[in-house]
Design a protein around this motif. Structure first.
Motif, PDB file in Angstrom:
ATOM      1  N   VAL A 158      49.349  41.911  41.014  1.00  0.00           N
ATOM      2  CA  VAL A 158      49.943  43.074  41.344  1.00  0.00           C
ATOM      3  C   VAL A 158      51.380  43.261  42.739  1.00  0.00           C
ATOM      4  O   VAL A 158      51.965  43.703  42.777  1.00  0.00           O
ATOM      5  N   TYR A 159      50.410  42.990  43.046  1.00  0.00           N
ATOM      6  CA  TYR A 159      51.246  42.435  44.609  1.00  0.00           C
ATOM      7  C   TYR A 159      52.847  42.253  44.613  1.00  0.00           C
ATOM      8  O   TYR A 159      53.617  42.752  45.183  1.00  0.00           O
ATOM      9  N   ARG A 160      53.166  40.735  43.538  1.00  0.00           N
ATOM     10  CA  ARG A 160      54.186  40.234  43.403  1.00  0.00           C
ATOM     11  C   ARG A 160      54.750  41.297  42.508  1.00  0.00           C
ATOM     12  O   ARG A 160      55.807  41.006  42.437  1.00  0.00           O
ATOM     13  N   LYS A 161      53.989  41.880  41.687  1.00  0.00           N
ATOM     14  CA  LYS A 161      54.939  42.508  40.574  1.00  0.00           C
ATOM     15  C   LYS A 161      55.894  43.735  41.414  1.00  0.00           C
ATOM     16  O   LYS A 161      56.709  44.086  41.026  1.00  0.00           O
TER      17      LYS A 161
ATOM     18  N   ASN B 251      38.616  41.534  42.046  1.00  0.00           N
ATOM     19  CA  ASN B 251      39.691  41.242  41.167  1.00  0.00           C
ATOM     20  C   ASN B 251      41.009  40.770  42.416  1.00  0.00           C
ATOM     21  O   ASN B 251      42.353  40.836  41.841  1.00  0.00           O
ATOM     22  N   PRO B 252      40.462  39.189  42.880  1.00  0.00           N
ATOM     23  CA  PRO B 252      41.216  38.806  43.499  1.00  0.00           C
ATOM     24  C   PRO B 252      42.537  38.668  42.901  1.00  0.00           C
ATOM     25  O   PRO B 252      43.834  38.185  43.546  1.00  0.00           O
ATOM     26  N   LYS B 253      42.304  37.506  42.027  1.00  0.00           N
ATOM     27  CA  LYS B 253      43.513  37.412  40.962  1.00  0.00           C
ATOM     28  C   LYS B 253      44.184  38.284  40.744  1.00  0.00           C
ATOM     29  O   LYS B 253      45.900  38.487  40.613  1.00  0.00           O
ATOM     30  N   SER B 254      43.475  39.125  40.048  1.00  0.00           N
ATOM     31  CA  SER B 254      44.773  40.586  39.255  1.00  0.00           C
ATOM     32  C   SER B 254      45.569  41.227  41.219  1.00  0.00           C
ATOM     33  O   SER B 254      47.099  41.409  40.341  1.00  0.00           O
ATOM     34  N   LEU B 255      44.654  41.203  41.718  1.00  0.00           N
ATOM     35  CA  LEU B 255      45.525  42.046  43.269  1.00  0.00           C
ATOM     36  C   LEU B 255      46.327  40.355  43.676  1.00  0.00           C
ATOM     37  O   LEU B 255      47.912  41.713  43.313  1.00  0.00           O
TER      38      LEU B 255
END
Length: 88
Positions: free
Chosen positions: A28-31, A21-25
């Motif tokens: 998540v980090y940005r949010k 899930n690299p794109k999702s992470l």
């Protein structure tokens, strides 16, 4: 037990989550960064409304000399309480 991060764990679960899930992470980090920035602004805004753990109640009480001092402090607490109730 202390969290040791994504590597060095006997459990591959966390490594698999990152690998799959690299794109999702990144999202998540940005949010999370955005939300913690907002939280920091709220904390800074209300920092003066919350007593710190280092506050000495006896020392503060010694600074209050008469009834108007007590009344002013109670009014200030009530006003600050109302502003805290308006928090999102």
């Amino acid at each position: 037990e202390n969290f040791i991060g994504m590597t060095g764990s006997e459990n591959e679960l966390f490594v698999n989550i990152v690998d799959r899930n690299p794109k999702s992470l990144v999202s998540v980090y940005r949010k999370a960064h955005f939300l913690f920035s907002r939280l920091e602004k709220v904390v800074n805004h209300f920092k003066d409304h919350v007593p710190t753990e280092n506050a000495d109640a006896d020392e503060f009480a010694a600074t209050i000399k008469d009834v108007p001092d007590w009344e002013n402090n109670f009014k200030a607490i009530k006003t600050r309480g109302k502003s805290v109730e308006k928090l999102p």
